[in-house]
Design a protein around this motif. Sequence first.
Motif, PDB file in Angstrom:
ATOM      1  N   TRP A  84      34.186  48.210  51.241  1.00  0.00           N
ATOM      2  CA  TRP A  84      35.588  47.812  51.282  1.00  0.00           C
ATOM      3  C   TRP A  84      35.642  46.336  50.950  1.00  0.00           C
ATOM      4  CZ3 TRP A  84      39.172  50.442  55.259  1.00  0.00           C
ATOM      5  CH2 TRP A  84      38.879  51.803  55.324  1.00  0.00           C
ATOM      6  N   VAL A  85      36.550  45.942  50.085  1.00  0.00           N
ATOM      7  CA  VAL A  85      36.618  44.547  49.647  1.00  0.00           C
ATOM      8  C   VAL A  85      38.041  44.019  49.740  1.00  0.00           C
ATOM      9  CG1 VAL A  85      34.655  44.798  48.096  1.00  0.00           C
ATOM     10  CG2 VAL A  85      36.959  45.130  47.222  1.00  0.00           C
ATOM     11  N   LYS A  86      38.131  42.713  49.843  1.00  0.00           N
ATOM     12  CA  LYS A  86      39.404  42.010  49.807  1.00  0.00           C
ATOM     13  C   LYS A  86      39.179  40.704  49.069  1.00  0.00           C
ATOM     14  CE  LYS A  86      42.763  39.582  52.642  1.00  0.00           C
ATOM     15  NZ  LYS A  86      43.112  39.160  54.000  1.00  0.00           N
ATOM     16  N   PRO A  87      39.852  40.501  47.943  1.00  0.00           N
ATOM     17  CA  PRO A  87      39.728  39.218  47.258  1.00  0.00           C
ATOM     18  C   PRO A  87      40.312  38.097  48.126  1.00  0.00           C
ATOM     19  CG  PRO A  87      40.698  40.881  45.814  1.00  0.00           C
ATOM     20  CD  PRO A  87      40.663  41.457  47.206  1.00  0.00           C
ATOM     21  N   LEU A  88      39.624  36.973  48.184  1.00  0.00           N
ATOM     22  CA  LEU A  88      40.084  35.821  48.934  1.00  0.00           C
ATOM     23  C   LEU A  88      40.661  34.805  47.977  1.00  0.00           C
ATOM     24  CD1 LEU A  88      37.078  35.435  51.372  1.00  0.00           C
ATOM     25  CD2 LEU A  88      39.263  36.590  51.795  1.00  0.00           C
ATOM     26  N   SER A  89      41.745  34.187  48.354  1.00  0.00           N
ATOM     27  CA  SER A  89      42.337  33.158  47.486  1.00  0.00           C
ATOM     28  C   SER A  89      41.530  31.880  47.600  1.00  0.00           C
ATOM     29  CB  SER A  89      43.790  32.905  47.867  1.00  0.00           C
ATOM     30  OG  SER A  89      43.849  32.266  49.133  1.00  0.00           O
ATOM     31  N   ASN A  90      41.637  31.030  46.606  1.00  0.00           N
ATOM     32  CA  ASN A  90      40.931  29.747  46.595  1.00  0.00           C
ATOM     33  C   ASN A  90      41.724  28.642  47.259  1.00  0.00           C
ATOM     34  OD1 ASN A  90      38.715  30.811  45.319  1.00  0.00           O
ATOM     35  ND2 ASN A  90      39.565  30.441  43.291  1.00  0.00           N
ATOM     36  N   THR A  91      42.801  28.981  47.933  1.00  0.00           N
ATOM     37  CA  THR A  91      43.642  27.949  48.565  1.00  0.00           C
ATOM     38  C   THR A  91      43.291  27.727  49.997  1.00  0.00           C
ATOM     39  OG1 THR A  91      45.326  29.584  49.117  1.00  0.00           O
ATOM     40  CG2 THR A  91      45.580  28.345  47.037  1.00  0.00           C
TER      41      THR A  91
ATOM     42  N   ALA B 289      22.213  25.909  37.190  1.00  0.00           N
ATOM     43  CA  ALA B 289      23.490  26.605  37.359  1.00  0.00           C
ATOM     44  C   ALA B 289      24.118  27.032  36.029  1.00  0.00           C
ATOM     45  CB  ALA B 289      24.463  25.747  38.161  1.00  0.00           C
ATOM     46  N   ASP B 290      24.224  26.140  35.068  1.00  0.00           N
ATOM     47  CA  ASP B 290      24.837  26.502  33.787  1.00  0.00           C
ATOM     48  C   ASP B 290      23.996  27.520  33.029  1.00  0.00           C
ATOM     49  OD1 ASP B 290      27.040  24.868  34.231  1.00  0.00           O
ATOM     50  OD2 ASP B 290      26.178  23.171  33.132  1.00  0.00           O
ATOM     51  N   ASP B 291      22.681  27.386  33.097  1.00  0.00           N
ATOM     52  CA  ASP B 291      21.799  28.349  32.432  1.00  0.00           C
ATOM     53  C   ASP B 291      21.933  29.733  33.063  1.00  0.00           C
ATOM     54  OD1 ASP B 291      20.879  26.387  30.698  1.00  0.00           O
ATOM     55  OD2 ASP B 291      19.086  25.971  31.890  1.00  0.00           O
ATOM     56  N   VAL B 292      22.079  29.787  34.368  1.00  0.00           N
ATOM     57  CA  VAL B 292      22.258  31.065  35.054  1.00  0.00           C
ATOM     58  C   VAL B 292      23.564  31.709  34.606  1.00  0.00           C
ATOM     59  CG1 VAL B 292      22.709  32.132  37.318  1.00  0.00           C
ATOM     60  CG2 VAL B 292      20.812  30.517  37.040  1.00  0.00           C
ATOM     61  N   MET B 293      24.629  30.933  34.525  1.00  0.00           N
ATOM     62  CA  MET B 293      25.908  31.484  34.078  1.00  0.00           C
ATOM     63  C   MET B 293      25.807  32.017  32.649  1.00  0.00           C
ATOM     64  SD  MET B 293      27.934  31.477  36.566  1.00  0.00           S
ATOM     65  CE  MET B 293      29.268  32.075  35.566  1.00  0.00           C
ATOM     66  N   SER B 294      25.138  31.299  31.792  1.00  0.00           N
ATOM     67  CA  SER B 294      24.948  31.747  30.412  1.00  0.00           C
ATOM     68  C   SER B 294      24.127  33.034  30.382  1.00  0.00           C
ATOM     69  CB  SER B 294      24.276  30.639  29.604  1.00  0.00           C
ATOM     70  OG  SER B 294      24.040  31.061  28.293  1.00  0.00           O
ATOM     71  N   PHE B 295      23.066  33.074  31.162  1.00  0.00           N
ATOM     72  CA  PHE B 295      22.217  34.262  31.252  1.00  0.00           C
ATOM     73  C   PHE B 295      23.026  35.461  31.730  1.00  0.00           C
ATOM     74  CE2 PHE B 295      19.732  36.806  34.319  1.00  0.00           C
ATOM     75  CZ  PHE B 295      18.957  37.516  33.410  1.00  0.00           C
ATOM     76  N   TRP B 296      23.795  35.302  32.814  1.00  0.00           N
ATOM     77  CA  TRP B 296      24.573  36.418  33.337  1.00  0.00           C
ATOM     78  C   TRP B 296      25.597  36.923  32.326  1.00  0.00           C
ATOM     79  CZ3 TRP B 296      25.614  34.225  38.894  1.00  0.00           C
ATOM     80  CH2 TRP B 296      24.492  34.462  39.709  1.00  0.00           C
ATOM     81  N   SER B 297      26.101  36.049  31.474  1.00  0.00           N
ATOM     82  CA  SER B 297      27.107  36.494  30.499  1.00  0.00           C
ATOM     83  C   SER B 297      26.525  37.465  29.476  1.00  0.00           C
ATOM     84  CB  SER B 297      27.741  35.288  29.796  1.00  0.00           C
ATOM     85  OG  SER B 297      26.837  34.725  28.873  1.00  0.00           O
ATOM     86  N   THR B 298      25.204  37.454  29.296  1.00  0.00           N
ATOM     87  CA  THR B 298      24.588  38.360  28.321  1.00  0.00           C
ATOM     88  C   THR B 298      23.744  39.450  28.967  1.00  0.00           C
ATOM     89  OG1 THR B 298      22.634  36.945  28.073  1.00  0.00           O
ATOM     90  CG2 THR B 298      24.471  36.554  26.560  1.00  0.00           C
ATOM     91  N   ALA B 299      23.281  39.243  30.186  1.00  0.00           N
ATOM     92  CA  ALA B 299      22.310  40.173  30.776  1.00  0.00           C
ATOM     93  C   ALA B 299      22.833  40.951  31.972  1.00  0.00           C
ATOM     94  CB  ALA B 299      21.047  39.413  31.178  1.00  0.00           C
ATOM     95  N   ALA B 300      23.935  40.535  32.559  1.00  0.00           N
ATOM     96  CA  ALA B 300      24.389  41.159  33.806  1.00  0.00           C
ATOM     97  C   ALA B 300      25.704  41.901  33.598  1.00  0.00           C
ATOM     98  CB  ALA B 300      24.575  40.083  34.880  1.00  0.00           C
ATOM     99  N   GLU B 301      25.838  43.000  34.297  1.00  0.00           N
ATOM    100  CA  GLU B 301      27.094  43.740  34.328  1.00  0.00           C
ATOM    101  C   GLU B 301      28.095  42.867  35.072  1.00  0.00           C
ATOM    102  OE1 GLU B 301      29.817  46.370  33.595  1.00  0.00           O
ATOM    103  OE2 GLU B 301      27.765  46.862  33.015  1.00  0.00           O
ATOM    104  N   ASP B 302      29.266  42.672  34.511  1.00  0.00           N
ATOM    105  CA  ASP B 302      30.199  41.723  35.119  1.00  0.00           C
ATOM    106  C   ASP B 302      31.596  42.303  35.315  1.00  0.00           C
ATOM    107  OD1 ASP B 302      30.613  39.272  36.303  1.00  0.00           O
ATOM    108  OD2 ASP B 302      31.315  38.342  34.460  1.00  0.00           O
ATOM    109  N   SER B 303      31.695  43.616  35.380  1.00  0.00           N
ATOM    110  CA  SER B 303      33.015  44.195  35.611  1.00  0.00           C
ATOM    111  C   SER B 303      33.252  44.385  37.104  1.00  0.00           C
ATOM    112  CB  SER B 303      33.131  45.528  34.872  1.00  0.00           C
ATOM    113  OG  SER B 303      32.136  46.412  35.302  1.00  0.00           O
ATOM    114  N   HIS B 304      34.494  44.543  37.455  1.00  0.00           N
ATOM    115  CA  HIS B 304      34.892  44.865  38.823  1.00  0.00           C
ATOM    116  C   HIS B 304      34.559  43.776  39.834  1.00  0.00           C
ATOM    117  CE1 HIS B 304      35.497  48.852  37.210  1.00  0.00           C
ATOM    118  NE2 HIS B 304      34.229  48.900  36.843  1.00  0.00           N
ATOM    119  N   ARG B 305      34.590  42.522  39.408  1.00  0.00           N
ATOM    120  CA  ARG B 305      34.321  41.439  40.345  1.00  0.00           C
ATOM    121  C   ARG B 305      35.100  40.214  39.895  1.00  0.00           C
ATOM    122  NH1 ARG B 305      28.625  41.113  40.684  1.00  0.00           N
ATOM    123  NH2 ARG B 305      28.199  42.377  38.902  1.00  0.00           N
ATOM    124  N   PRO B 306      35.374  39.314  40.828  1.00  0.00           N
ATOM    125  CA  PRO B 306      35.998  38.048  40.423  1.00  0.00           C
ATOM    126  C   PRO B 306      35.030  37.280  39.523  1.00  0.00           C
ATOM    127  CG  PRO B 306      35.988  38.284  42.823  1.00  0.00           C
ATOM    128  CD  PRO B 306      35.156  39.395  42.264  1.00  0.00           C
TER     129      PRO B 306
END
Length: 141
Positions: A134-141, A12-29
């Motif tokens: 069509w999207v709707k952000p969901l709250s974490n509550t 999990a942590d390695d995937v997050m690190s990988f995505w921070s450098t290799a994946a487009e991460d705009s327009h999403r939570p």
Amino acid sequence: MVAYRNAVAADADDVMSFWSTAAEDSHRPPDSSDAVLRLIERDPEALILAVDNDVVVGSIIVGWDGWRCHLYRLAVAPTHRRQGIGRRLVELAEDRFASYGGTRADAMVLDDNSQAHAVWSTAGYAPQPEWSRWVKPLSNT
């Protein structure tokens, strides 16, 4: 040599690190290791990784909801692009869909990510102009 396998909780942590450098991460939570862990727990085959000497160099999320086939987070490390890794990840995803009897796959691709457009087009995918997401952000509550 690049190997392909399903992600496990320890990735999990390695995937997050990988995505921070290799994946487009705009327009999403923002993503999180916890979200990756929930994905792996719910469907241990959903996240396919490409690994080179224990380093994550590619990923794809293969979503199957029992009705449709969905692809997310196709990413390849900049150091490993143009080696067929993205194509192989898509093939593995499509093999999984075929085993379920899936009839159509869709891929989430940002409109302004032209580099990704070429990859998806080469794999036989095309935008479907008569549909919009069509999207709707969901709250974490």
